[in-house]
Motif scaffolding. Structure first.
Motif, PDB file in Angstrom:
ATOM      1  N   UNK A 166       0.564  -1.112  -0.183  1.00  0.00           N
ATOM      2  CA  UNK A 166       0.233   0.017   0.147  1.00  0.00           C
ATOM      3  C   UNK A 166       0.883   1.115  -0.318  1.00  0.00           C
ATOM      4  N   UNK A 167       0.792   2.209  -1.011  1.00  0.00           N
ATOM      5  CA  UNK A 167       1.964   3.235  -0.242  1.00  0.00           C
ATOM      6  C   UNK A 167       1.290   4.399  -0.269  1.00  0.00           C
ATOM      7  N   UNK A 168       2.554   5.001   0.829  1.00  0.00           N
ATOM      8  CA  UNK A 168       2.104   5.780   1.665  1.00  0.00           C
ATOM      9  C   UNK A 168       2.973   6.972   1.833  1.00  0.00           C
ATOM     10  N   UNK A 169       2.493   8.467   2.229  1.00  0.00           N
ATOM     11  CA  UNK A 169       2.346   8.983   1.597  1.00  0.00           C
ATOM     12  C   UNK A 169       3.951   9.721   3.148  1.00  0.00           C
ATOM     13  N   UNK A 170       4.863  10.388   2.895  1.00  0.00           N
ATOM     14  CA  UNK A 170       6.031  10.895   3.750  1.00  0.00           C
ATOM     15  C   UNK A 170       7.027  10.081   4.101  1.00  0.00           C
ATOM     16  N   UNK A 221      -2.481   9.945  -4.323  1.00  0.00           N
ATOM     17  CA  UNK A 221      -2.057  11.269  -5.107  1.00  0.00           C
ATOM     18  C   UNK A 221      -1.238  10.811  -6.012  1.00  0.00           C
ATOM     19  N   UNK A 222      -0.344  10.461  -5.710  1.00  0.00           N
ATOM     20  CA  UNK A 222       0.778   9.621  -6.769  1.00  0.00           C
ATOM     21  C   UNK A 222       0.606   8.374  -7.107  1.00  0.00           C
ATOM     22  N   UNK A 223       0.127   7.790  -6.329  1.00  0.00           N
ATOM     23  CA  UNK A 223      -0.320   6.290  -6.470  1.00  0.00           C
ATOM     24  C   UNK A 223      -2.046   5.964  -6.651  1.00  0.00           C
ATOM     25  N   UNK A 224      -2.904   6.725  -7.708  1.00  0.00           N
ATOM     26  CA  UNK A 224      -4.070   6.763  -7.457  1.00  0.00           C
ATOM     27  C   UNK A 224      -4.615   5.387  -7.846  1.00  0.00           C
ATOM     28  N   UNK A 258      -3.944   2.485  -7.075  1.00  0.00           N
ATOM     29  CA  UNK A 258      -2.964   1.058  -6.627  1.00  0.00           C
ATOM     30  C   UNK A 258      -4.197   0.587  -6.510  1.00  0.00           C
ATOM     31  N   UNK A 259      -5.787   0.298  -5.784  1.00  0.00           N
ATOM     32  CA  UNK A 259      -6.589  -0.524  -5.266  1.00  0.00           C
ATOM     33  C   UNK A 259      -6.516  -1.077  -6.806  1.00  0.00           C
ATOM     34  N   UNK A 260      -6.954  -0.602  -7.252  1.00  0.00           N
ATOM     35  CA  UNK A 260      -7.394  -1.205  -9.023  1.00  0.00           C
ATOM     36  C   UNK A 260      -5.868  -2.111  -9.152  1.00  0.00           C
ATOM     37  N   UNK A 261      -4.923  -1.834  -8.939  1.00  0.00           N
ATOM     38  CA  UNK A 261      -3.713  -2.621  -9.445  1.00  0.00           C
ATOM     39  C   UNK A 261      -3.956  -3.565  -8.400  1.00  0.00           C
ATOM     40  N   UNK A 262      -4.305  -3.827  -7.239  1.00  0.00           N
ATOM     41  CA  UNK A 262      -4.614  -5.130  -6.041  1.00  0.00           C
ATOM     42  C   UNK A 262      -5.276  -5.564  -7.019  1.00  0.00           C
TER      43      UNK A 262
END
Length: 230
Positions: free
Chosen positions: A56-60, A76-79, A81-85
């Protein structure tokens, strides 16, 4: 009353749910420091080429001193990711016996646009517990102002939940717990004593310690009995 605790992991392994099932109260420790090296934002499933990792992509990315409850998902940077999962689940478990049942559960949770990593993980944990027919009460350390590290955390958990027994898990708590100090507070200690079960999997060879999703896709409604038999 027996209590156990753990951080809010991402689609955890089978042993996580075994521990929830064996206690009267389970505490989600969401107010400790986040680390990218653990299993809070990643886990593995089984594919035709072996174990495959989901993240799961996270910020900071540095997360210096950041609590788990404050970690935000990077939508924002990985909009996508849910579809990819979800596509990864379809690609690897599309032929699993209980694919339709489990993908429906995942589609419902993944359809929501999550901001908090811990809340996303907890929603998955709750949904999986329900499917496994596990009804243990789950509370949050942050809601009860549970504080401390290592042994002090165990003591504070028991004192603030009125528990007289704490279940040590399969990981670090077995190593770092000061048993004498805990016992001096009138708290009993029990061990989880979990042995990983083997069950029917797709693809050649059995892989242990995967996300519980592998069990669910392959064993469906029988998954709870598989965990309890272990």
């Amino acid at each position: 009353m027996i209590v156990a605790a753990h951080q809010p992991l991402f689609i955890p392994w089978i042993g996580y749910f075994d521990k929830i099932n064996k206690v009267d109260l389970f505490v989600i420790v969401d107010n400790v420091q986040f680390t990218t090296a653990g299993w809070i934002r990643r886990n593995t499933i089984k594919g035709s080429l072996g174990a495959q990792r989901l993240i799961v992509p996270v910020k900071d990315k540095k997360h210096t001193g950041q609590l788990i409850s404050d970690v935000l998902i990077d939508n924002d940077s990985n909009p996508h990711w849910r579809t990819k999962h979800l596509k990864t689940f379809i690609a690897n478990y599309g032929r699993a016996p209980y694919f339709e049942q489990i993908i429906d559960l995942l589609n419902h949770i993944y359809s929501l646009e999550w901001k908090s990593l811990s809340r996303f993980n907890i929603e998955l944990i709750n949904g999986i517990c329900s499917f496994l027919d596990i009804h243990t009460q789950i509370v949050f350390a942050s809601d009860k102002n549970i504080q401390g590290g290592k042994t002090d955390l165990i003591i504070d958990i028991c004192e603030k939940t009125d528990a007289d027994t704490f279940m040590l898990g399969m990981g670090g708590s077995l190593l770092y717990a000061d048993r004498a100090l805990i016992l001096s507070k009138g708290i009993k200690l029990v061990s989880q004593n979990f042995r990983h079960p083997e069950y029917r999997q797709l693809y050649e060879g059995f892989l242990p310690n995967l996300s519980v999703l592998d069990l669910l896709f392959n064993m469906g409604p029988q998954s709870g009995n598989v965990i309890r038999s272990s």
